[in-house]
Write a protein that holds these residues in place. Sequence first.
Motif, PDB file in Angstrom:
ATOM      1  N   LEU A 268       0.833  -1.201   0.000  1.00 16.99           N
ATOM      2  CA  LEU A 268       0.000   0.000   0.000  1.00 16.99           C
ATOM      3  C   LEU A 268       0.872   1.256   0.000  1.00 16.99           C
ATOM      4  CD1 LEU A 268      -2.874   1.169   0.159  1.00 16.99           C
ATOM      5  CD2 LEU A 268      -2.620   1.149   2.646  1.00 16.99           C
ATOM      6  N   LEU A 269       1.904   1.278   0.855  1.00 18.56           N
ATOM      7  CA  LEU A 269       2.795   2.440   0.912  1.00 18.56           C
ATOM      8  C   LEU A 269       3.529   2.639  -0.411  1.00 18.56           C
ATOM      9  CD1 LEU A 269       4.217   1.950   4.516  1.00 18.56           C
ATOM     10  CD2 LEU A 269       2.589   3.695   3.764  1.00 18.56           C
ATOM     11  N   ILE A 270       3.981   1.557  -1.019  1.00 18.34           N
ATOM     12  CA  ILE A 270       4.634   1.652  -2.331  1.00 18.34           C
ATOM     13  C   ILE A 270       3.648   2.180  -3.366  1.00 18.34           C
ATOM     14  CG2 ILE A 270       5.607   0.281  -4.230  1.00 18.34           C
ATOM     15  CD1 ILE A 270       6.887  -1.503  -2.039  1.00 18.34           C
ATOM     16  N   GLY A 271       2.422   1.673  -3.327  1.00 19.96           N
ATOM     17  CA  GLY A 271       1.405   2.131  -4.270  1.00 19.96           C
ATOM     18  C   GLY A 271       1.119   3.612  -4.134  1.00 19.96           C
ATOM     19  N   ILE A 272       0.973   4.076  -2.904  1.00 18.99           N
ATOM     20  CA  ILE A 272       0.719   5.508  -2.670  1.00 18.99           C
ATOM     21  C   ILE A 272       1.882   6.339  -3.187  1.00 18.99           C
ATOM     22  CG2 ILE A 272       0.489   7.244  -0.852  1.00 18.99           C
ATOM     23  CD1 ILE A 272      -1.147   5.111   0.720  1.00 18.99           C
ATOM     24  N   ASN A 273       3.100   5.895  -2.915  1.00 17.27           N
ATOM     25  CA  ASN A 273       4.283   6.606  -3.389  1.00 17.27           C
ATOM     26  C   ASN A 273       4.302   6.674  -4.910  1.00 17.27           C
ATOM     27  OD1 ASN A 273       7.221   6.572  -4.383  1.00 17.27           O
ATOM     28  ND2 ASN A 273       7.389   7.323  -2.277  1.00 17.27           N
ATOM     29  N   LEU A 274       4.002   5.557  -5.575  1.00 16.37           N
ATOM     30  CA  LEU A 274       4.001   5.539  -7.037  1.00 16.37           C
ATOM     31  C   LEU A 274       2.900   6.425  -7.615  1.00 16.37           C
ATOM     32  CD1 LEU A 274       4.693   1.757  -7.721  1.00 16.37           C
ATOM     33  CD2 LEU A 274       6.244   3.676  -8.128  1.00 16.37           C
ATOM     34  N   VAL A 275       1.741   6.457  -6.972  1.00 19.76           N
ATOM     35  CA  VAL A 275       0.653   7.313  -7.443  1.00 19.76           C
ATOM     36  C   VAL A 275       1.071   8.779  -7.361  1.00 19.76           C
ATOM     37  CG1 VAL A 275      -1.654   8.163  -6.854  1.00 19.76           C
ATOM     38  CG2 VAL A 275      -1.248   5.713  -7.056  1.00 19.76           C
ATOM     39  N   PHE A 276       1.655   9.189  -6.233  1.00 18.88           N
ATOM     40  CA  PHE A 276       2.090  10.582  -6.103  1.00 18.88           C
ATOM     41  C   PHE A 276       3.214  10.900  -7.092  1.00 18.88           C
ATOM     42  CE2 PHE A 276      -0.045  10.504  -1.939  1.00 18.88           C
ATOM     43  CZ  PHE A 276      -0.758  11.685  -2.049  1.00 18.88           C
ATOM     44  N   GLY A 277       4.168   9.986  -7.243  1.00 18.95           N
ATOM     45  CA  GLY A 277       5.259  10.206  -8.194  1.00 18.95           C
ATOM     46  C   GLY A 277       4.746  10.291  -9.627  1.00 18.95           C
ATOM     47  N   GLY A 278       3.854   9.381 -10.002  1.00 16.17           N
ATOM     48  CA  GLY A 278       3.294   9.398 -11.345  1.00 16.17           C
ATOM     49  C   GLY A 278       2.483  10.652 -11.622  1.00 16.17           C
ATOM     50  N   THR A 279       1.684  11.059 -10.633  1.00 19.25           N
ATOM     51  CA  THR A 279       0.870  12.262 -10.790  1.00 19.25           C
ATOM     52  C   THR A 279       1.749  13.497 -10.975  1.00 19.25           C
ATOM     53  OG1 THR A 279      -0.856  11.258  -9.428  1.00 19.25           O
ATOM     54  CG2 THR A 279      -0.959  13.639  -9.728  1.00 19.25           C
ATOM     55  N   SER A 280       2.827  13.582 -10.205  1.00 14.28           N
ATOM     56  CA  SER A 280       3.709  14.748 -10.341  1.00 14.28           C
ATOM     57  C   SER A 280       4.412  14.753 -11.699  1.00 14.28           C
ATOM     58  CB  SER A 280       4.718  14.809  -9.198  1.00 14.28           C
ATOM     59  OG  SER A 280       5.598  13.713  -9.248  1.00 14.28           O
ATOM     60  N   LEU A 281       4.804  13.576 -12.202  1.00 17.28           N
ATOM     61  CA  LEU A 281       5.415  13.521 -13.537  1.00 17.28           C
ATOM     62  C   LEU A 281       4.414  13.920 -14.624  1.00 17.28           C
ATOM     63  CD1 LEU A 281       7.658  10.323 -13.516  1.00 17.28           C
ATOM     64  CD2 LEU A 281       8.392  12.678 -13.811  1.00 17.28           C
ATOM     65  N   ILE A 282       3.171  13.468 -14.486  1.00 19.59           N
ATOM     66  CA  ILE A 282       2.140  13.841 -15.462  1.00 19.59           C
ATOM     67  C   ILE A 282       1.931  15.356 -15.446  1.00 19.59           C
ATOM     68  CG2 ILE A 282      -0.337  13.703 -15.977  1.00 19.59           C
ATOM     69  CD1 ILE A 282      -0.166  10.742 -14.983  1.00 19.59           C
ATOM     70  N   ALA A 283       1.831  15.941 -14.254  1.00 20.07           N
ATOM     71  CA  ALA A 283       1.631  17.391 -14.153  1.00 20.07           C
ATOM     72  C   ALA A 283       2.818  18.146 -14.745  1.00 20.07           C
ATOM     73  CB  ALA A 283       1.435  17.783 -12.696  1.00 20.07           C
ATOM     74  N   MET A 284       4.022  17.675 -14.498  1.00 19.02           N
ATOM     75  CA  MET A 284       5.227  18.306 -15.025  1.00 19.02           C
ATOM     76  C   MET A 284       5.248  18.219 -16.557  1.00 19.02           C
ATOM     77  SD  MET A 284       9.166  17.534 -13.942  1.00 19.02           S
ATOM     78  CE  MET A 284       9.142  15.880 -14.608  1.00 19.02           C
ATOM     79  N   ALA A 285       4.893  17.048 -17.087  1.00 22.04           N
ATOM     80  CA  ALA A 285       4.895  16.860 -18.543  1.00 22.04           C
ATOM     81  C   ALA A 285       3.850  17.744 -19.212  1.00 22.04           C
ATOM     82  CB  ALA A 285       4.649  15.388 -18.876  1.00 22.04           C
ATOM     83  N   LEU A 286       2.656  17.821 -18.626  1.00 23.67           N
ATOM     84  CA  LEU A 286       1.603  18.648 -19.220  1.00 23.67           C
ATOM     85  C   LEU A 286       1.952  20.128 -19.157  1.00 23.67           C
ATOM     86  CD1 LEU A 286      -1.582  16.750 -17.976  1.00 23.67           C
ATOM     87  CD2 LEU A 286      -0.502  16.678 -20.245  1.00 23.67           C
ATOM     88  N   ALA A 287       2.594  20.547 -18.054  1.00 27.54           N
ATOM     89  CA  ALA A 287       3.040  21.942 -17.965  1.00 27.54           C
ATOM     90  C   ALA A 287       4.112  22.231 -19.007  1.00 27.54           C
ATOM     91  CB  ALA A 287       3.562  22.229 -16.561  1.00 27.54           C
ATOM     92  N   ALA A 288       5.019  21.280 -19.237  1.00 25.82           N
ATOM     93  CA  ALA A 288       6.075  21.462 -20.235  1.00 25.82           C
ATOM     94  C   ALA A 288       5.479  21.507 -21.643  1.00 25.82           C
ATOM     95  CB  ALA A 288       7.096  20.338 -20.134  1.00 25.82           C
ATOM     96  N   ARG A 289       4.432  20.714 -21.880  1.00 21.96           N
ATOM     97  CA  ARG A 289       3.795  20.711 -23.200  1.00 21.96           C
ATOM     98  C   ARG A 289       3.166  22.066 -23.500  1.00 21.96           C
ATOM     99  NH1 ARG A 289      -1.715  17.679 -24.533  1.00 21.96           N
ATOM    100  NH2 ARG A 289      -2.360  19.427 -23.291  1.00 21.96           N
ATOM    101  N   LYS A 290       2.559  22.670 -22.482  1.00 20.90           N
ATOM    102  CA  LYS A 290       1.914  23.972 -22.674  1.00 20.90           C
ATOM    103  C   LYS A 290       2.926  25.072 -22.983  1.00 20.90           C
ATOM    104  CE  LYS A 290      -2.095  23.108 -19.784  1.00 20.90           C
ATOM    105  NZ  LYS A 290      -2.778  23.422 -18.523  1.00 20.90           N
ATOM    106  N   SER A 291       4.155  24.903 -22.460  1.00 19.54           N
ATOM    107  CA  SER A 291       5.154  25.953 -22.665  1.00 19.54           C
ATOM    108  C   SER A 291       5.908  25.805 -23.989  1.00 19.54           C
ATOM    109  CB  SER A 291       6.155  25.954 -21.517  1.00 19.54           C
ATOM    110  OG  SER A 291       6.923  24.764 -21.503  1.00 19.54           O
ATOM    111  N   THR A 292       5.583  24.748 -24.768  1.00 17.81           N
ATOM    112  CA  THR A 292       6.271  24.581 -26.065  1.00 17.81           C
ATOM    113  C   THR A 292       5.570  25.341 -27.157  1.00 17.81           C
ATOM    114  OG1 THR A 292       5.059  22.531 -26.501  1.00 17.81           O
ATOM    115  CG2 THR A 292       7.258  22.345 -25.557  1.00 17.81           C
TER     116      THR A 292
END
Length: 196
Positions: free
Chosen positions: A172-196
Amino acid sequence: MSLPDDSLRPEGVERLQARVEATIRDHWKAFLFEGILLLVIGLAAILLPLLASITFTILLGSLFLVAGGAGILFSIWARQAPGFWWSLLSAVLALVAGVVLIAMPLQGTLTLTFIVGVYFLAEGVASIMYAFQHRGRMSESWGWMLAAGIADILVAFIIISGWPGTVWAIGLLIGINLVFGGTSLIAMALAARKST
């Protein structure tokens, strides 16, 4: 006094930061894919925490096995070096730990779960003591540190009091960590896409 490395100067840090941002902009799709992958794996671990715990234990056992095998080879190769016997003993212990974790993953998961519970307990006590010690200096944030310490102790209580039935906790702890990590990468990627 001059700094030995230009990258440590404010201009160097800004250049480095600009290169990182440019790399993220240029490869935002890869970051998005990685974020989605981590999010999916994290959700799977949350939905199947026992399976995730056992998988993590086997993976950890494999790492110990590889490290122990490499350590034995290195120790034999450098047998004339000081501390040969200690190095060899350490490598053999890692190898044995790896074999045990792979051969008996459920028992290994039980042990790891108990260790995680004890860690949360120690971390909670340390956070509470740290919060009280800094109460006067950090008036705005000491309450948050106190709350984090209490939360750690509650998690430890849940894990330890339910042990061995809480073998799912690591997954469960690993899953929560992966969800937060994945969500932050998605947000970072989408923000980078908007700035291109």
